[in-house]
Structure formats: C-alpha cells, structure tokens
Design a protein around this motif. Structure first.
Motif, mmCIF file in Angstrom:
data_model
loop_
_atom_site.group_PDB
_atom_site.id
_atom_site.type_symbol
_atom_site.label_atom_id
_atom_site.label_comp_id
_atom_site.label_asym_id
_atom_site.label_seq_id
_atom_site.Cartn_x
_atom_site.Cartn_y
_atom_site.Cartn_z
ATOM 1 N N UNK B 31 39.190 59.588 5.986
ATOM 2 C CA UNK B 31 40.494 59.575 6.631
ATOM 3 C C UNK B 31 41.080 58.176 6.674
ATOM 4 N N UNK B 32 40.159 57.178 6.723
ATOM 5 C CA UNK B 32 40.636 55.795 6.802
ATOM 6 C C UNK B 32 40.816 55.181 5.423
ATOM 7 N N UNK B 33 40.539 55.925 4.386
ATOM 8 C CA UNK B 33 40.581 55.357 3.030
ATOM 9 C C UNK B 33 41.410 56.246 2.111
ATOM 10 N N UNK B 34 42.692 56.388 2.399
ATOM 11 C CA UNK B 34 43.521 57.176 1.494
ATOM 12 C C UNK B 34 43.726 56.433 0.178
ATOM 13 N N UNK B 35 44.333 57.110 -0.791
ATOM 14 C CA UNK B 35 44.512 56.498 -2.109
ATOM 15 C C UNK B 35 45.368 55.241 -2.035
ATOM 16 N N UNK B 36 46.280 55.229 -1.082
ATOM 17 C CA UNK B 36 47.112 54.037 -0.963
ATOM 18 C C UNK B 36 46.262 52.813 -0.635
ATOM 19 N N UNK B 37 45.226 53.033 0.166
ATOM 20 C CA UNK B 37 44.338 51.925 0.508
ATOM 21 C C UNK B 37 43.495 51.503 -0.689
ATOM 22 N N UNK B 38 43.059 52.507 -1.437
ATOM 23 C CA UNK B 38 42.298 52.186 -2.655
ATOM 24 C C UNK B 38 43.168 51.388 -3.607
ATOM 25 N N UNK B 39 44.416 51.812 -3.709
ATOM 26 C CA UNK B 39 45.329 51.107 -4.604
ATOM 27 C C UNK B 39 45.535 49.679 -4.146
ATOM 28 N N UNK B 40 45.608 49.511 -2.822
ATOM 29 C CA UNK B 40 45.807 48.163 -2.315
ATOM 30 C C UNK B 40 44.628 47.273 -2.675
ATOM 31 N N UNK B 41 43.438 47.895 -2.718
ATOM 32 C CA UNK B 41 42.248 47.112 -3.022
ATOM 33 C C UNK B 41 42.067 46.901 -4.515
ATOM 34 N N UNK B 42 42.401 47.891 -5.306
ATOM 35 C CA UNK B 42 42.071 47.818 -6.729
ATOM 36 C C UNK B 42 43.273 48.011 -7.630
ATOM 37 N N UNK B 43 44.446 48.104 -7.079
ATOM 38 C CA UNK B 43 45.628 48.444 -7.867
ATOM 39 C C UNK B 43 45.951 47.417 -8.929
ATOM 40 N N UNK B 44 46.860 47.840 -9.812
ATOM 41 C CA UNK B 44 47.164 47.003 -10.959
ATOM 42 C C UNK B 44 48.207 45.941 -10.648
ATOM 43 N N UNK B 45 48.803 46.033 -9.470
ATOM 44 C CA UNK B 45 49.883 45.106 -9.158
ATOM 45 C C UNK B 45 49.391 43.905 -8.361
ATOM 46 N N UNK B 46 48.105 43.741 -8.269
ATOM 47 C CA UNK B 46 47.604 42.615 -7.474
ATOM 48 C C UNK B 46 47.561 41.341 -8.308
ATOM 49 N N UNK B 47 47.104 40.296 -7.666
ATOM 50 C CA UNK B 47 47.153 38.981 -8.314
ATOM 51 C C UNK B 47 46.299 38.915 -9.568
ATOM 52 N N UNK B 48 45.119 39.543 -9.522
ATOM 53 C CA UNK B 48 44.244 39.468 -10.692
ATOM 54 C C UNK B 48 44.860 40.223 -11.868
ATOM 55 N N UNK B 49 45.566 41.309 -11.561
ATOM 56 C CA UNK B 49 46.226 42.050 -12.645
ATOM 57 C C UNK B 49 47.335 41.213 -13.260
ATOM 58 N N UNK B 50 48.040 40.481 -12.410
ATOM 59 C CA UNK B 50 49.115 39.630 -12.940
ATOM 60 C C UNK B 50 48.535 38.498 -13.793
ATOM 61 N N UNK B 51 47.388 37.985 -13.341
ATOM 62 C CA UNK B 51 46.721 36.942 -14.118
ATOM 63 C C UNK B 51 46.313 37.485 -15.485
ATOM 64 N N UNK B 52 45.761 38.703 -15.457
ATOM 65 C CA UNK B 52 45.337 39.346 -16.706
ATOM 66 C C UNK B 52 46.534 39.552 -17.644
ATOM 67 N N UNK B 53 47.654 39.971 -17.061
ATOM 68 C CA UNK B 53 48.875 40.153 -17.871
ATOM 69 C C UNK B 53 49.268 38.835 -18.545
ATOM 70 N N UNK B 54 49.193 37.758 -17.776
ATOM 71 C CA UNK B 54 49.603 36.455 -18.308
ATOM 72 C C UNK B 54 48.666 36.001 -19.428
ATOM 73 N N UNK B 55 47.362 36.217 -19.227
ATOM 74 C CA UNK B 55 46.384 35.800 -20.251
ATOM 75 C C UNK B 55 46.578 36.640 -21.522
#
Lengths: 227, 235
Positions: B31-55
């Motif tokens: 109940x405390x871990x909906x998909x939105x929370x998973x996305x916040x933790x592992x989503x593609x729009x986070x900083x590491x994803x942006x770094x990967x895009x740049x590389x």
C-alpha cells in the motif's frame, strides 16, 4: 472493469531478483567493430535517397518513357507525380516519426499510416483519373506491375541498407512502411513511363507495388533494419 | 483465487529480501509502494537517466571514449532487466554484452534528444528474443531449470521464526511463475513493475499499444497473484 486494471496493484508482487541485480561484468569498447556516427548515418541516407531518385530518372531518360511525355499537360503530369509521391510521403512520415522517446512513431499510428498510403493513392487516383478504356486489362496491368517492380526494388534495397539497425521496435511495420514509400516512388515514375491513364489500370498496374513493396520490406528487410 | 488483502501484504513485506538475514530486510508494504513511488525511485526521468541520455548523445555523435561511461551507467539497468526477463544471471550477462554491442553498432541511429534507457531496453529485448529464437526454447521461454520447479519445503511453515524461509519460498514461487508466463506478458510486467516505466514508455519499448501492455501486465499480475494464493494454501 477499468478499476480491475489498476496497475498500482503490480507493486504487490515482490521482486525475486532484487538480490541478484548488480553491476554488469566489464566490457571493453568494441573498437574493432565499425559503427557509423549519426552524421555518417544521415549522410548515407541522403546518398541512398539521391541514388534512388537518380535511378528513377535514369530509367525514364534511358530505358523507357511515355511517347506523349513532351506534350502532356502540366496538370496531368503534376497529378500523376503528386498522388503517388504524396502517398510515399505519408508512408515515409510513419518511418521517420521520432515518437515521444525517440523510439519511432507509436505502432498504431505507424500501422495506420502504412496502410493509409496505398488507400490514399487508390482513392485519389480513382477520383482524378478517367475511366479505363475497353480492351485487354490484365495484359497491360501485368506488364506495368513488372516494370513498377523493377523501379521499386533497387530503391527499397538502398532504403533498407540506409536504415540498417535503425528500428529498435516494430521493425516489421517500419520496414513495411519503407517498402510502401518505395512503391510510391516507383508508381510516380510509372506516370512518366506508361501512357495508360485509366483509373483501374493505374491503381492496379502502378499502385499494387506499394502493397507488394510493403510486404517485401516487412518480410525480407526487417532482419537488416532491426537493431 | 483472489487473495485476502492481509495475506498478500504479508508476502509483499518480503519483497526486497536481502542475502544476509531476514531481520535486516527493508520492508516493502504494497500500500505504501504504489507504481508512482517505484517510478520515483527508478524512473527514466531522474538524474542518472538524464546523464545516460547525455553520454549516449556524445557517443552517437562519434565520441568513442564515451562507451566506457555509457556501459558503466547503462549496463546495470540493462542487466537487471535481462535477469528479470530471462531468470538467468549468466545469460543476462552475455545478453548485456550483446545488447551493448548492438548499441555500439546502432549508435548512429540514436535520435537526437531521445531517451537512452528505453532505447537500451528495446535493444536488450531484441537480443533476448533473438537468443530464445535461435536457441529454440521459445515454446515456453522458461527460466533455468532449478527455478521452474516449485520450491522444496525445508521446514514446517508453522514454526515460529520461519519468516525468512517463507519469504524465500515466496520469491521462488514468483520466479517460477514468471518463468511460466508468456514472454509478452512477462516483459510488460517486468518493465512496469520492476523497471519503473510508465505504460506509455513500456508500450514504446515493446512496440505495442498502451492497452495491450496494460492487459498483458495485468494478466501477468493475476497469474502471479493466483500462484501466491495457491502457495499460501499449501502452507
């Protein structure tokens, strides 16, 4: 019913591989394998497009052209070129669509546009062309289909090579759309080659290769264009 | 077939079981871990994803030296995806290398401004599908043999202090059930549940419609939930 597809419930399933996931084993840069850069890929596509158009022009200039080409009214000539080229542009638009993530156009839009292009060609041709003359139909149409195939295949080969490893998803549909576009290009050239302007003749004799090109691209080209 | 919520919550609480001890496990409440929370933790729009895009952008332009950085940042995510898809870490290692070789060969086709991680996932999926096709194991695309059979009961589940064992059995059951799922359901479920992609992103990675992805993932979920229900019934 919609509530039953509440995807938040997916989080109820634990990850059985959470402890297995970790760093990947080291990999050395694949320096020995040739890999064109984006600029080189763009250049290759331009060259392929130019070569395809040159091939079509050369066919008309050297091999065969309609006997009344010089005296053809500009409107007839323009319509004969614009209708198939418009269909080709629709199909190629599906191929070159970037999509929100850069993975290409969504598969539904892609399939719709790829299927729409030959339909547009047929509808526009029927709407703008005169009725077919009485007389033998399949003999003439069959000959035109063969010539259109000869005009379609080399550009398709060039296109498939130019889009080598370009499609990460739905490569069958994307390569099929590429084939439809090449069929449209060949049909446009046929308007400069064949003097029969009957609607059914143009749709079947010149336009069938759009469908055939789509099938050929989808079946044979996808292994080359898939990344 | 439908699980009572309380029982399901108990299973889920072992979702991220660690290797050391059950006591040290981070608890995951469904109940405390909906998909939105998973996305916040592992989503593609986070900083590491942006770094990967740049590389990846640099690599697509021809900066060969960026490959090491690209692999360092991208390979763990690709490997994780492939492990969950294939169920075989050794195979996932091989396919990760194959996928990055394909990334290298196809780098010129990476569109400017595109998202690198979904592109990697799509290429990794192609590598996985090719592998299963060529190996002629596509009829079921099952996980490695040990994980397919139901886990052995090593002790009585009624015994107190047996939570770790139950958790392990639960994870084995999930793994075995995932292996039995059709690959189209499994990949949709993995992308949505474990990789944190949105339905729209998963649809693009899989080359399918959003509706199809939703239905595939939900069918996978229902199969997993049913299997967990049966597992609980046996205990």
């Amino acid at each position: 019913m919609r509530d039953e597809l509440d995807l938040d419930r997916l989080a109820q399933i634990p990850d059985p591989f959470a402890e297995t996931v970790g760093p990947a084993p080291p990999m050395t840069a694949p320096a020995g394998t040739a890999a064109p850069t984006r600029a080189e890929v763009g250049r290759r596509r331009l060259i392929a497009a130019a070569a395809a158009v040159l091939y079509e022009i050369a066919w008309v200039a050297v091999v065969e052209r309609r006997h009344d080409l010089a005296s053809l009214p500009a409107s007839t000539l323009g319509l004969g070129l614009l209708v198939p080229l418009g269909a080709a542009v629709v199909a190629f638009g599906a191929v070159s669509g970037k999509g929100r993530l850069g993975l290409g156009a969504p598969v539904l839009r892609l399939a719709f546009l790829a299927a729409l292009a030959p339909v547009l060609f047929a509808v526009a041709t029927v709407a703008t062309s005169p009725r077919d003359d009485d007389g033998p139909f399949w003999g003439l149409a069959g000959r035109c289909m063969a010539v259109t195939a000869v005009l379609m295949v080399p550009p398709l080969v060039l296109a498939v090579l130019a889009f080598r490893r370009a499609f990460v998803t739905a490569s069958v549909w994307r390569t099929g759309a590429l084939g439809v576009a090449c069929g449209g290009l060949a049909a446009a050239t046929m308007s400069l080659v064949c003097w029969h302007s009957g609607a059914l003749h143009v749709v079947v004799g010149h336009g069938a290769m759009m469908v055939a090109g789509g099938a050929l691209g989808a079946l044979l080209g996808r292994s080359i264009t898939r990344a | 077939m439908v699980l009572p919520g309380a029982e399901l919550t108990m299973w889920v609480s072992f979702g991220h079981i660690g290797a050391s001890s059950a006591a040290a496990l981070p608890m995951v409440d469904s109940k405390a871990m909906p998909r939105s929370a998973i996305r916040a933790a592992t989503g593609t729009a986070d900083a590491s994803a942006r770094l990967l895009d740049a590389v990846m952008e640099r690599y697509a332009r021809g900066e060969d030296g960026a490959f090491g950085e690209l692999y360092r940042h991208g390979a763990p995510r690709v490997r994780g995806f492939l492990i969950r898809l294939s169920g075989d870490p050794a195979l996932a290692d091989d396919l990760t290398q194959e996928a990055f070789l394909r990334v290298h060969k196809a780098r010129g086709n990476f569109q400017a401004g595109a998202a690198a991680l979904p592109w990697f996932f799509a290429i990794a999926r192609n590598a996985f599908l090719d592998h299963t096709r060529y190996a002629q194991v596509r009829r079921a695309v099952e996980l490695s043999d040990g994980s397919v059979s139901p886990p052995e009961r090593e002790a009585d589940a009624d015994t107190k202090g047996d939570e770790a064992l139950i958790a392990r059995e639960t994870l084995d059951l999930v793994r075995a059930t995932l292996a039995k799922l059709p690959v189209f359901q499994r990949e949709a479920f993995v992308l949505l549940r474990f990789e944190g992609l949105s339905v729209s992103e998963a649809a693009q990675v899989l080359g399918a419609t959003e509706g199809a992805v939703k239905i595939r993932a939900f069918r996978a979920y229902e199969a997993l939930r049913a299997a967990l229900g049966q597992g609980e019934g046996r205990r």
